[in-house]
Design an enzyme around this catalytic site. Sequence first.
Site: not given
Length: 490
Positions: A259-262, A265
Amino acid sequence: MNIRTRFAPSPTGFLHIGGLRTALYCYLWAKHNDGDYLLRIEDTDRTRYVEGSVENLINALEFCGVKHDEGPMLKDGKVVEIGDKGPYFQSDRLDIYKKYINKLLDEGKAYYCFCDKERLDKLREEQVQNKQTPKYDGKCKNISREEAERRIKNGESYVIRMALPENEDITFYDEVRGEVTINTNDVDEQVLIKADGFPTYHFAVVVDDHLMDVNYVIRGEEWLVSTPKHIILYNYLGWEAPKFAHLPTVLNKNKKKLSKRHDSVAVEDFIQKGYLPEALINYIALLGWSDPEGKEILSMDELIRDFDISRVTKAGAVFDTEKLNWVNAHYIKEKSNEELIALIKPYLLKENLVNDDVSDETMEYIVEAIKDKLNYLEESIELTKELYLKANLDELDDKAKEIMDMETNETLFENLISLFEQEKKLTPEIVSKSLKSIQKEFKIKGKALYMPTRIAISGIMHGADLTYILSILGKDEVVERLKKALNYIK
Ligand code: GLU
């Protein structure tokens, strides 16, 4: 059958690693079968549209060599559409969707719905509380066409939903997961046309895949549950459904969805860091597919030759940066020095580590000194900084001090200075010849030659090949540093 696949991203920002994997598999499977691969932009969700993302997407795909035969392409920085099945932007196809939604409405396979958000939210809340799968309850299904049209004329806001048969099993074959059956009671009466007049993904995807002759739909497994809706729409419209292959989710090290939060990507970020296209493609091809002979280094041609959709696994594929680094390092080592110079120079220029007029010779020494340690090109910045490190003799650690106390150092530094001063410039050969001659003449052992010299120059005990470092720094700088070291030990 001429295989036709498509990658159908929504222009909501950047190309995701998972998106590149889908595009690559679509490309490989089409090319493996001498078929066509097209790019379609699914931009019907206007709220998520990001300016410039189509250009980014095309650039990233092109950089990776995943070239589509049809669809939007960039020509002189402008988007042009190539192919005879266009337009390839869904927002340019509204008239086409209108034609087919009218057909469904006429045949009672779709209906107008006037329920407002408040009602739908409340319904959903109740269903969740009662542990039911949230879905539309069909309140508007029985409104007659005349009444619906009257209400629309009066300015009421509406959507158009698909009408589903009750309690019917929908079975389809997925090329990765085998037979999948879902009962229509578990499927929502999906909105097909939204209140803004745009189609939803589910409606547009079916109409477009059919009209663009796509006969192999390869996409992420998050769309598996939607496929029954799509199958029903194909049936309603009297069209043959394509084959489906749903790809396993790309996971991070913790086995969670990337995911782009963690995680990182964005393919563009990897490109910027200096991952080579051949490495990205090679590694990403292995996220959910493996070569029958277990080969891990594969060129695009080999991938096209060997890729087989039936070898795609069901299990989630873990994205492992270390493995990617290993693959990238492999391709970096395969490059000639000339190629590496061209690849690395922009990174060094940006950091002012070299100037525009840096000689090819110096660049070659830098490349030779660092290339075996490079996982990705951006690392050349830190590695090159290390080559230029300047010793601070007043702050040496104890071990380095001990080495600087060696008796032979005075002879070593004096002779290096005089040998170097006789030269026009330093090259790795000259440096190594000079060290060897001192070794021979004064019987100084290898370690006692290299360690003090390295500390005198860079202040550190270990690092890249000293002969390159001295050649990069150049005669004047080296002689100056050696003179300082000589003063320091005296
Ligand atoms: N627009 C969808 C997405 O961005 C495409 C899904 C599909 O390939 O059908 O994921």
